[in-house]
Write a protein that holds these residues in place. Sequence first.
Motif, short mmCIF file in Angstrom:
data_model
loop_
_atom_site.label_atom_id
_atom_site.label_comp_id
_atom_site.label_asym_id
_atom_site.label_seq_id
_atom_site.Cartn_x
_atom_site.Cartn_y
_atom_site.Cartn_z
N MET A 51 0.83 -1.20 0.00
CA MET A 51 0.00 0.00 0.00
C MET A 51 0.86 1.25 0.00
O MET A 51 1.88 1.31 0.69
N GLY A 79 1.84 3.71 10.02
CA GLY A 79 1.08 4.37 11.06
C GLY A 79 0.13 5.44 10.56
O GLY A 79 -0.28 6.33 11.31
N PHE A 133 -3.01 5.15 9.58
CA PHE A 133 -4.43 4.97 9.84
C PHE A 133 -4.69 4.44 11.25
O PHE A 133 -3.92 3.65 11.78
N ASP A 134 -5.82 4.89 11.79
CA ASP A 134 -6.26 4.38 13.09
C ASP A 134 -7.06 3.09 12.94
O ASP A 134 -7.08 2.26 13.84
N ILE A 187 -1.03 -4.26 6.21
CA ILE A 187 -2.12 -3.64 6.98
C ILE A 187 -1.60 -3.28 8.38
O ILE A 187 -1.84 -2.20 8.89
N ARG A 223 1.40 -2.63 9.15
CA ARG A 223 2.36 -1.52 9.02
C ARG A 223 1.65 -0.17 8.97
O ARG A 223 2.09 0.80 9.61
N VAL A 224 0.56 -0.08 8.18
CA VAL A 224 -0.06 1.23 7.99
C VAL A 224 -0.94 1.65 9.17
O VAL A 224 -1.42 2.78 9.23
N LEU A 225 -1.16 0.72 10.11
CA LEU A 225 -1.95 1.07 11.29
C LEU A 225 -1.09 1.74 12.34
O LEU A 225 0.09 1.40 12.51
N THR A 226 -1.70 2.67 13.04
CA THR A 226 -1.03 3.28 14.17
C THR A 226 -0.94 2.25 15.30
O THR A 226 -1.77 1.34 15.37
N GLY A 243 -3.95 0.53 16.78
CA GLY A 243 -5.01 0.71 15.79
C GLY A 243 -5.82 -0.57 15.59
O GLY A 243 -5.41 -1.65 16.01
N LEU A 244 -6.96 -0.41 14.94
CA LEU A 244 -7.89 -1.53 14.79
C LEU A 244 -7.94 -2.01 13.35
O LEU A 244 -7.96 -1.21 12.41
#
Lengths: 98, 157
Positions: free
Chosen positions: A82, A87, A89-90, B8, B10-13, B16-17
């Motif tokens: 992606m 970090g 997105f929440d 997924i 990686r891109v979450l804080t 995060g959920l």
Amino acid sequence: MPARRDPEGAVARNLNEVVDLTGVRALDIGCGDGRLTHRAAAVATRIVGIDPNAERLSLARCARPEARTPRPFFAQARAEAMPFPSGAFDVAVASWSL
Amino acid sequence: MVDALKDIWRVLTPGGLFVDWRDVPCDWPVEVVAGGRVHFVGLADGTRHPDGASRSAQPDAADKALVRLLDEGRFIREGRRTFDCAWYWDTPDEVRADNEIPAGSARPDWQLRVLPPPSVLKEAGRLVKKGSGAHVRMRLTMAIARYRKCLPSGSPK
């Protein structure tokens, strides 16, 4: 006539019960025609929908049920790689995409 | 699939959920809804594509990948539930048109197509003709699960 898929909104209702998207930065993975992405845009701070299929993404970009702030952002991408920083997105939602 | 889940993650804080919703391949009721009444007419095999091929490979791979990331301590599962999701058509012919894979065509890899057996569609057709405003309904079983991102040590941050 094609199927009327989930006119009762069961997916959106259950999604709302499982996660509160109010004020969060959210990612809709496999957003398809963007139905849920647009819905989430009403409450999320930022909402991004990704899908590997360009045809479905064009439907998502055209579907604007009403003026919303902020508008969803759509990108052609796969979940494996992606184009977002770590970090970013929440909440990430895999919409029928695993 | 593991690569997708890792990206997924990686891109979450931290903390995060991640929410995963998809169908549960099983037998799905096919009904005719008319005048507020529901008539059960049979089952559609949600474990098979219309061409008879199994639909289990992808959900199995997804489940295995999720177990792996749970084992690695990247996520903890916070809950899972199932629910019904209804799809409607006006006639059995529309069910066929929507779900059949034309001869010589490749099966779309992204679009769910499940075709009820001919006997079920025949009975649905009989009932649809009897009731004005009748619709054919297939009730898919869906599952939604919520995961929280952890650092590999296991503690959310």
